[in-house]
Enzyme design. Structure first.
Site, short mmCIF file in Angstrom:
data_model
loop_
_atom_site.label_atom_id
_atom_site.label_comp_id
_atom_site.label_asym_id
_atom_site.label_seq_id
_atom_site.Cartn_x
_atom_site.Cartn_y
_atom_site.Cartn_z
N ASN A 96 85.25 59.67 18.14
CA ASN A 96 86.15 58.51 18.18
C ASN A 96 86.62 58.08 16.79
O ASN A 96 87.22 57.02 16.64
CB ASN A 96 85.47 57.34 18.90
CG ASN A 96 85.38 57.59 20.40
OD1 ASN A 96 86.18 58.35 20.95
ND2 ASN A 96 84.41 56.97 21.07
N THR A 116 77.37 56.47 23.97
CA THR A 116 77.11 57.89 24.18
C THR A 116 75.67 58.17 23.79
O THR A 116 75.18 57.66 22.78
CB THR A 116 78.10 58.71 23.32
OG1 THR A 116 79.44 58.30 23.66
CG2 THR A 116 77.97 60.19 23.58
N ASP A 137 89.41 54.55 20.63
CA ASP A 137 88.68 54.37 21.88
C ASP A 137 87.94 53.02 21.98
O ASP A 137 86.74 52.94 21.75
CB ASP A 137 87.71 55.53 22.12
CG ASP A 137 87.12 55.47 23.52
OD1 ASP A 137 87.54 54.59 24.31
OD2 ASP A 137 86.25 56.30 23.83
N ASP A 169 81.00 52.34 20.89
CA ASP A 169 81.07 53.80 21.08
C ASP A 169 81.49 54.49 19.78
O ASP A 169 82.33 55.40 19.80
CB ASP A 169 82.02 54.14 22.23
CG ASP A 169 81.69 55.50 22.86
OD1 ASP A 169 80.63 56.07 22.55
OD2 ASP A 169 82.51 55.99 23.66
N LYS A 223 81.25 57.08 17.16
CA LYS A 223 80.73 58.45 17.12
C LYS A 223 81.83 59.34 16.53
O LYS A 223 83.00 58.94 16.50
CB LYS A 223 80.34 58.93 18.53
CG LYS A 223 81.49 58.93 19.51
CD LYS A 223 81.07 59.46 20.87
CE LYS A 223 82.22 59.37 21.86
NZ LYS A 223 81.90 59.93 23.17
#
Ligand SMILES: Nc1ncnc2c1ncn2[C@@H]1O[C@H](COP(=O)(O)OP(=O)(O)OP(=O)(O)O)[C@@H](O)[C@H]1O
Length: 430
Positions: A179, A222, A192, A174, A176
């Site tokens: 995060n 995501t 995260d 994840d 991105k």
């Protein structure tokens, strides 16, 4: 309520019968570690009243993160608060446990540190290193886009931390801008680990039955940052994170993610078609690096192939980066949040987080809602949730995209994902 608590605790408790450092072989001959061990970050008997709560740092799909100062020591933490009832209902217990146990074992300046955990009747709490500089996402939004020098510095720090994560045999899944968090002095840390996946040969100790989706077609991550192979049900690889890194670098330099579109369905279409367009102002080096990180073949992405991370770090885009002294360098200046940008008082550092949001028995709201923000609250507190890039609807789009995928005649054993909740409930203490 007590019954619910007992039920939850039984799902979190470590198996006292497991012998230290023992391991066994499953039917496939793979080693299944079943260590019982002492957590580095201890399980404390603290209560929420031991903390002075500040602003809400952010709201995730199953948590909210609040600035919290420990009253006796004065130390500030980012308190990740997860509502037990919500986690159980959403079958996220195994993911929460995996995040806890993985973070407990990671030790790198580019990764948010876990200090301790505690719980009350309603919530689980993780006391994380507080990243006072906010999200990379907000820096991109405030600046419009970053210069290549800024992007190079941040990307290098992320590469450095990703190299460590991958060397530990973990896929973050994840990566991105939401995060990637800043310390007060402007260095980046990856946060995260709620979607993390340990590979078979990971040096991280994971207890039997921890969140493992080997058999299932699980889409985590995501929408805007998910690689095409994940949409085609291929197993997760380190290449997943490298694709997301490519998307993140593109977003730093342009202000938007590369496959941004009006709906998640359209985003997926663009990802599958690799509909990638570069703005004119990207340098040749930036364009080349992103182009390679967004290779449809995960094994050809720099950092994933035979040459390992040396290929990525030696790319011309990173020329001049002192890889050995990244954390000793002076980072680019952060643009701070203004009152006008914050939009409401709960984002004002001086305005404390309303403790009635927290599911402690003494703090239950009148309407009986505990621990989880309603959608209305989330919208008013975190306006960024309204934008597509940051609309982190991972659990929503699993369903949406699976439906669309079936229509498109992709085979997806999604039922395995839906049915695995019980078997995922490994027993670790919090
Ligand atoms: N250590 C930290 N310091 C400061 N802010 C943090 C910290 N950890 C998380 N946050 C903020 O809280 C937000 C939500 O945290 P996190 O992503 O860990 O929650 P989550 O429920 O796992 O979210 P997701 O929906 O992305 O899985 C982050 O995007 C960030 O803005």
């Amino acid at each position: 309520m007590l019954e619910m608590e007992r039920d939850f605790d039984s799902k979190l408790r470590i198996q006292s019968s497991s012998s230290p450092s023992s391991s066994s072989h499953n039917n496939n001959g793979n080693v299944q570690r079943s260590k019982s061990f002492a957590f580095r970050a201890p399980q404390e008997n603290f209560t929420i009243q031991d903390f002075e709560l500040g602003k809400i740092y952010g709201v995730g799909s199953y948590s909210k993160v609040v600035r919290a100062k420990k009253k006796d020591t004065g130390i500030v933490y980012a308190l990740k608060i997860m509502d037990k009832k919500f986690i159980t209902k959403e079958n996220k217990t195994a993911y929460v446990k995996l995040e806890r146990i993985v973070l407990d074992q990671l030790d790198h300046p580019g990764i948010v540190r876990l200090f301790f955990t505690f719980q009350d009747n309603y919530s689980l709490y993780m006391a994380l290193e507080s990243c006072e500089g906010g999200e990379l996402f907000d820096q991109i939004t405030r600046k419009g886009r970053l210069s290549e020098d800024e992007a190079r510095f941040y990307a290098a720090e992320v590469v450095d931390a990703l190299e460590y994560i991958h060397a530990m045999g973990l896929i973050h899944r994840d990566i991105k801008p939401e995060n990637l968090l800043f310390t007060a002095d402007g260095h980046i840390k990856i946060a995260d680990f709620g979607s993390v996946k340990p590979m078979q040969d990971s040096c991280i100790t994971v207890l039997p039955n921890a969140a493992s989706d080997d058999k299932a077609c699980t889409f985590v991550g995501t929408a805007a940052y998910v690689p095409p192979e994940v949409l085609n049900s291929s197993p997760a690889t380190f290449g997943n994170d490298l694709w997301a890194l490519g998307c993140t670098l593109y977003q730093m330099l342009s202000g938007t993610s590369p496959f941004k579109d009006a709906s998640e369905w359209l985003i997926f279409q663009r990802i599958i078609a690799r509909d990638l367009r570069f703005p004119d102002y990207f340098s040749e080096e930036a364009r080349d690096l992103i182009d390679h990180l967004l290779d449809t073949d995960p094994s050809r992405r720099p950092g994933a192939g035979r040459g390992g991370y040396a290929v990525l770090k030696n790319h011309p885009f990173f020329e001049g980066v002192d890889w050995k002294n990244l954390r000793g360098e002076t980072p680019p200046k952060l643009v701070l949040e203004t009152m006008a940008q914050s939009g409401d008082n709960d984002h004002d550092p001086g305005s404390p987080f309303n403790p009635t949001h927290i599911g402690d028995s003494s703090m239950t709201q009148n309407d009986g809602n505990v621990g989880v923000l309603s959608s209305a609250e989330a919208t008013s507190h975190i306006t960024r949730l309204a934008s597509i890039d940051s609309f982190d609807s991972k659990w929503y789009w699993l369903n949406t995209f699976c439906f669309a995928h079936i229509v498109c005649l992709y085979i997806c054993p999604f039922s395995a994902f839906l049915n695995k909740s019980d078997s995922l409930l490994c027993e670790i203490s919090w």
